[in-house]
Design a protein around this motif. Structure first.
Motif, PDB file in Angstrom:
ATOM      1  N   VAL A 334     -16.789 -81.890 144.237  1.00  0.00           N
ATOM      2  CA  VAL A 334     -15.386 -81.497 144.307  1.00  0.00           C
ATOM      3  C   VAL A 334     -15.254 -80.010 144.618  1.00  0.00           C
ATOM      4  O   VAL A 334     -14.345 -79.592 145.347  1.00  0.00           O
ATOM      5  CB  VAL A 334     -14.666 -81.851 142.992  1.00  0.00           C
ATOM      6  CG1 VAL A 334     -13.234 -81.330 142.996  1.00  0.00           C
ATOM      7  CG2 VAL A 334     -14.668 -83.357 142.784  1.00  0.00           C
ATOM      8  N   ALA A 335     -16.166 -79.199 144.098  1.00  0.00           N
ATOM      9  CA  ALA A 335     -16.111 -77.763 144.361  1.00  0.00           C
ATOM     10  C   ALA A 335     -16.336 -77.438 145.833  1.00  0.00           C
ATOM     11  O   ALA A 335     -15.941 -76.362 146.295  1.00  0.00           O
ATOM     12  CB  ALA A 335     -17.156 -77.036 143.509  1.00  0.00           C
ATOM     13  N   CYS A 336     -16.941 -78.354 146.575  1.00  0.00           N
ATOM     14  CA  CYS A 336     -17.208 -78.129 148.003  1.00  0.00           C
ATOM     15  C   CYS A 336     -16.050 -78.591 148.895  1.00  0.00           C
ATOM     16  O   CYS A 336     -16.147 -78.510 150.126  1.00  0.00           O
ATOM     17  CB  CYS A 336     -18.486 -78.854 148.418  1.00  0.00           C
ATOM     18  SG  CYS A 336     -19.996 -78.191 147.676  1.00  0.00           S
ATOM     19  N   THR A 337     -14.978 -79.091 148.300  1.00  0.00           N
ATOM     20  CA  THR A 337     -13.814 -79.506 149.083  1.00  0.00           C
ATOM     21  C   THR A 337     -12.883 -78.319 149.293  1.00  0.00           C
ATOM     22  O   THR A 337     -12.929 -77.346 148.539  1.00  0.00           O
ATOM     23  CB  THR A 337     -13.059 -80.629 148.345  1.00  0.00           C
ATOM     24  OG1 THR A 337     -12.654 -80.167 147.047  1.00  0.00           O
ATOM     25  CG2 THR A 337     -13.929 -81.858 148.202  1.00  0.00           C
ATOM     26  N   PRO A 338     -12.018 -78.366 150.331  1.00  0.00           N
ATOM     27  CA  PRO A 338     -11.861 -79.446 151.303  1.00  0.00           C
ATOM     28  C   PRO A 338     -12.943 -79.422 152.377  1.00  0.00           C
ATOM     29  O   PRO A 338     -13.505 -78.364 152.675  1.00  0.00           O
ATOM     30  CB  PRO A 338     -10.487 -79.161 151.908  1.00  0.00           C
ATOM     31  CG  PRO A 338     -10.362 -77.671 151.826  1.00  0.00           C
ATOM     32  CD  PRO A 338     -11.056 -77.273 150.549  1.00  0.00           C
ATOM     33  N   ALA A 339     -13.237 -80.581 152.912  1.00  0.00           N
ATOM     34  CA  ALA A 339     -14.242 -80.705 153.968  1.00  0.00           C
ATOM     35  C   ALA A 339     -13.771 -81.752 154.954  1.00  0.00           C
ATOM     36  O   ALA A 339     -13.025 -82.672 154.611  1.00  0.00           O
ATOM     37  CB  ALA A 339     -15.598 -81.103 153.369  1.00  0.00           C
ATOM     38  N   ASP A 340     -14.198 -81.637 156.188  1.00  0.00           N
ATOM     39  CA  ASP A 340     -13.876 -82.633 157.202  1.00  0.00           C
ATOM     40  C   ASP A 340     -14.494 -83.980 156.823  1.00  0.00           C
ATOM     41  O   ASP A 340     -15.512 -84.025 156.113  1.00  0.00           O
ATOM     42  CB  ASP A 340     -14.395 -82.194 158.572  1.00  0.00           C
ATOM     43  CG  ASP A 340     -13.581 -81.046 159.145  1.00  0.00           C
ATOM     44  OD1 ASP A 340     -12.382 -80.958 158.805  1.00  0.00           O
ATOM     45  OD2 ASP A 340     -14.134 -80.235 159.915  1.00  0.00           O
ATOM     46  N   PRO A 341     -13.911 -85.091 157.292  1.00  0.00           N
ATOM     47  CA  PRO A 341     -14.382 -86.398 156.849  1.00  0.00           C
ATOM     48  C   PRO A 341     -15.861 -86.682 157.107  1.00  0.00           C
ATOM     49  O   PRO A 341     -16.553 -87.206 156.228  1.00  0.00           O
ATOM     50  CB  PRO A 341     -13.488 -87.369 157.641  1.00  0.00           C
ATOM     51  CG  PRO A 341     -12.235 -86.608 157.878  1.00  0.00           C
ATOM     52  CD  PRO A 341     -12.671 -85.188 158.090  1.00  0.00           C
ATOM     53  N   ALA A 342     -16.365 -86.350 158.293  1.00  0.00           N
ATOM     54  CA  ALA A 342     -17.759 -86.688 158.600  1.00  0.00           C
ATOM     55  C   ALA A 342     -18.753 -85.926 157.725  1.00  0.00           C
ATOM     56  O   ALA A 342     -19.649 -86.545 157.134  1.00  0.00           O
ATOM     57  CB  ALA A 342     -18.041 -86.441 160.085  1.00  0.00           C
ATOM     58  N   PRO A 343     -18.664 -84.584 157.593  1.00  0.00           N
ATOM     59  CA  PRO A 343     -19.579 -83.899 156.674  1.00  0.00           C
ATOM     60  C   PRO A 343     -19.419 -84.349 155.224  1.00  0.00           C
ATOM     61  O   PRO A 343     -20.420 -84.464 154.491  1.00  0.00           O
ATOM     62  CB  PRO A 343     -19.197 -82.421 156.838  1.00  0.00           C
ATOM     63  CG  PRO A 343     -18.559 -82.328 158.165  1.00  0.00           C
ATOM     64  CD  PRO A 343     -17.846 -83.633 158.352  1.00  0.00           C
ATOM     65  N   ALA A 344     -18.184 -84.612 154.801  1.00  0.00           N
ATOM     66  CA  ALA A 344     -17.972 -85.077 153.427  1.00  0.00           C
ATOM     67  C   ALA A 344     -18.647 -86.415 153.202  1.00  0.00           C
ATOM     68  O   ALA A 344     -19.281 -86.658 152.161  1.00  0.00           O
ATOM     69  CB  ALA A 344     -16.478 -85.169 153.136  1.00  0.00           C
ATOM     70  N   THR A 345     -18.528 -87.315 154.177  1.00  0.00           N
ATOM     71  CA  THR A 345     -19.165 -88.628 154.077  1.00  0.00           C
ATOM     72  C   THR A 345     -20.676 -88.496 154.037  1.00  0.00           C
ATOM     73  O   THR A 345     -21.357 -89.130 153.218  1.00  0.00           O
ATOM     74  CB  THR A 345     -18.756 -89.509 155.272  1.00  0.00           C
ATOM     75  OG1 THR A 345     -17.338 -89.629 155.293  1.00  0.00           O
ATOM     76  CG2 THR A 345     -19.385 -90.878 155.181  1.00  0.00           C
ATOM     77  N   LEU A 346     -21.218 -87.674 154.917  1.00  0.00           N
ATOM     78  CA  LEU A 346     -22.668 -87.510 154.976  1.00  0.00           C
ATOM     79  C   LEU A 346     -23.199 -86.906 153.676  1.00  0.00           C
ATOM     80  O   LEU A 346     -24.252 -87.315 153.177  1.00  0.00           O
ATOM     81  CB  LEU A 346     -23.035 -86.626 156.168  1.00  0.00           C
ATOM     82  CG  LEU A 346     -24.514 -86.591 156.567  1.00  0.00           C
ATOM     83  CD1 LEU A 346     -24.998 -87.988 156.902  1.00  0.00           C
ATOM     84  CD2 LEU A 346     -24.720 -85.659 157.755  1.00  0.00           C
ATOM     85  N   GLY A 347     -22.484 -85.934 153.113  1.00  0.00           N
ATOM     86  CA  GLY A 347     -22.920 -85.338 151.863  1.00  0.00           C
ATOM     87  C   GLY A 347     -22.944 -86.340 150.725  1.00  0.00           C
ATOM     88  O   GLY A 347     -23.890 -86.373 149.918  1.00  0.00           O
ATOM     89  N   LEU A 348     -21.928 -87.190 150.629  1.00  0.00           N
ATOM     90  CA  LEU A 348     -21.902 -88.208 149.586  1.00  0.00           C
ATOM     91  C   LEU A 348     -23.008 -89.237 149.789  1.00  0.00           C
ATOM     92  O   LEU A 348     -23.554 -89.788 148.817  1.00  0.00           O
ATOM     93  CB  LEU A 348     -20.549 -88.920 149.577  1.00  0.00           C
ATOM     94  CG  LEU A 348     -19.354 -88.126 149.038  1.00  0.00           C
ATOM     95  CD1 LEU A 348     -18.053 -88.889 149.288  1.00  0.00           C
ATOM     96  CD2 LEU A 348     -19.523 -87.836 147.546  1.00  0.00           C
ATOM     97  N   ALA A 349     -23.362 -89.502 151.046  1.00  0.00           N
ATOM     98  CA  ALA A 349     -24.361 -90.533 151.339  1.00  0.00           C
ATOM     99  C   ALA A 349     -25.793 -90.056 151.179  1.00  0.00           C
ATOM    100  O   ALA A 349     -26.707 -90.892 151.121  1.00  0.00           O
ATOM    101  CB  ALA A 349     -24.156 -91.055 152.759  1.00  0.00           C
ATOM    102  N   VAL A 350     -26.014 -88.756 151.099  1.00  0.00           N
ATOM    103  CA  VAL A 350     -27.385 -88.241 151.029  1.00  0.00           C
ATOM    104  C   VAL A 350     -28.188 -88.844 149.875  1.00  0.00           C
ATOM    105  O   VAL A 350     -29.340 -89.254 150.065  1.00  0.00           O
ATOM    106  CB  VAL A 350     -27.391 -86.697 150.953  1.00  0.00           C
ATOM    107  CG1 VAL A 350     -28.714 -86.161 150.430  1.00  0.00           C
ATOM    108  CG2 VAL A 350     -27.111 -86.110 152.330  1.00  0.00           C
ATOM    109  N   PRO A 351     -27.651 -88.939 148.645  1.00  0.00           N
ATOM    110  CA  PRO A 351     -28.462 -89.495 147.560  1.00  0.00           C
ATOM    111  C   PRO A 351     -28.909 -90.935 147.771  1.00  0.00           C
ATOM    112  O   PRO A 351     -29.872 -91.375 147.142  1.00  0.00           O
ATOM    113  CB  PRO A 351     -27.538 -89.381 146.333  1.00  0.00           C
ATOM    114  CG  PRO A 351     -26.622 -88.256 146.655  1.00  0.00           C
ATOM    115  CD  PRO A 351     -26.382 -88.381 148.135  1.00  0.00           C
ATOM    116  N   VAL A 352     -28.212 -91.694 148.628  1.00  0.00           N
ATOM    117  CA  VAL A 352     -28.663 -93.057 148.913  1.00  0.00           C
ATOM    118  C   VAL A 352     -29.335 -93.159 150.274  1.00  0.00           C
ATOM    119  O   VAL A 352     -30.060 -94.123 150.534  1.00  0.00           O
ATOM    120  CB  VAL A 352     -27.489 -94.057 148.848  1.00  0.00           C
ATOM    121  CG1 VAL A 352     -26.994 -94.209 147.443  1.00  0.00           C
ATOM    122  CG2 VAL A 352     -26.361 -93.658 149.773  1.00  0.00           C
TER     123      VAL A 352
END
Length: 412
Positions: A334-352
């Motif tokens: 949350v501290a890294c927001t706001p972010a564009d959709p694609a980088p935000a999606t990729l960041g959330l997906a990294v752990p999986v």
């Protein structure tokens, strides 16, 4: 309604995108690893999620994809039990919800918190869903011993209804995509393909290595340049979210799980409630006093607590794993927001996306007879210090990288 849809969709995506792992009875070749393990499904899911976040903005298309993905997950849980289908559909849901949360901090906080809660609660939800016996043991049980799944199918129905209702009552106007480009696409492919190659390497080592994965855990270190390279490729400050996901991934390899009998549903619900409260607290703090460096520092401390392996100090590690880690993860995202959709999606997906942990210390023993392990040249204490130190150092490097990217011009 959009906020509720983002919340429900993120939760279902988190529950669905975590694969069960490698099918040790399958083929260890390229085709076997691609389709029999979680690696192939996750790679496809990451590409789909980030691609949707890059290119799709029309509400009607997003609603249709969300409903289709929810139906696919529900059908798989009830009928097919296909890990590949569930993971890929979870990726579609993640990409759609990231577009709905487009650069709005509150919605992005809801997405991050719900997705993290889904990832961390997968085992507990599975225990609640299957009436005492996880479905991964279905091949060893009679049909009468299997319960009817409830939790995920109900969530699928709610996600489908929320997506359809949002598409009906909201404006069909679509916002322009601002994160399209070769560099963004290259970063997505780098993370997805890098994770798949690591998964294939692990599968090959398990099947063909003389001592399983012993002595080869350091191949997981290749994830560091892969993820840092992807962060550097993303234009502007988009790479900050990928480094945040990298820090979460590294910290997760040092956390300790808690075994709860599937029949103890009260304790299972309590575990989910504790994780949920921690995630909510972290997300709220991230919205109010979001400082990415604080989140990185807390995750580094969580990693260091892995050194407390002996009682009574091991309780410190349990608390850090069950309470501090979920809160710090949600806070950092949350501290890294706001972010564009694609980088935000990729960041959330990294752990999986990286289905093989960076540091594998004991996990491989599940596939290798203990009698074949040569312990004459290794020390559990040395391995613990080495793996924990590698995680702490890399989390700190993630913080340094985030600081450097934060100083990069937005146009770069």
């Amino acid at each position: 309604m959009t906020a509720l849809g983002v919340l429900l969709t993120g939760l279902l995506a988190g529950l669905s995108m975590q694969p069960d792992g490698i099918d040790i009875l399958g083929d260890a070749g390229f085709g076997g690893v691609l389709f029999s393990s979680g690696g192939g499904g996750v790679a496809v899911a990451v590409i789909l999620a980030s691609g949707l976040a890059m290119f799709v903005r029309r509400r009607s298309i997003l609603a249709g994809l969300s409903v289709a993905a929810a139906v696919a997950i529900g059908g798989s849980v009830l009928l097919l039990s296909s890990d590949f289908v569930e993971v890929v559909a979870g990726g579609v849901l993640l990409g759609c919800s990231a577009v709905h949360a487009n650069r709005e901090r509150v919605r992005q906080a809801l997405l991050a918190a719900s997705f993290v809660l889904g990832l961390l609660s997968t085992g507990a939800i599975e225990a609640l869903q299957y009436s005492g016996i996880p479905r991964r043991y279905a091949d060893y049980l009679a049909e009468s011993e299997l319960g009817t799944p409830v939790v995920v199918p109900v969530l699928c129905v709610l996600v489908g209804l929320a997506a359809a209702w949002a598409a009906r009552v909201e404006s069909q106007a679509h916002s322009p995509a601002t994160d399209r480009g070769v560099r963004t696409g290259s970063a997505i492919l780098l993370v997805a393909i890098g994770g798949l190659l690591l998964d294939m390497l692990f599968g090959h080592s398990v099947f063909h290595g003389e001592y399983g994965f012993s002595g080869r855990w350091y191949f997981g270190l290749f994830v560091v340049p892969v993820l840092f390279g992807a962060a550097g490729l993303l234009p502007g400050r988009g790479g900050v979210t990928v480094l945040a996901g990298t820090a979460v991934l590294l910290a997760s390899t040092t956390t300790s799980g808690v075994g709860i009998s599937a029949s103890d549903w009260v304790w299972t619900l309590g575990l989910v409630a504790v994780i949920a409260l921690s995630v909510v607290a972290g997300a709220a703090l991230g919205l109010r006093w979001g400082r990415p460096m604080v989140g990185v520092a807390v995750l580094a401390v969580v990693c260091a607590t892995a050194l407390f392996a002996q009682p009574p100090l091991d309780n410190v590690h349990y608390v850090a794993s069950l309470i501090v880690f979920p809160a710090a993860t949600a806070y950092l995202y949350v501290a890294c927001t706001p972010a564009d959709p694609a980088p935000a999606t990729l960041g959330l997906a990294v752990p999986v996306a990286i289905t093989v942990p960076m540091v594998v210390t004991y996990g491989w023993t599940a596939y290798t007879p203990l009698s074949t392990i040569d312990t004459s040249t290794s020390s559990p204490t040395a391995d613990l210090w080495l793996s924990t130190g590698a995680a702490v150092v890399t989390v700190v490097l993630c913080g340094v990288g985030m600081w450097a990217l934060g100083r990069r011009p937005l146009s770069n």
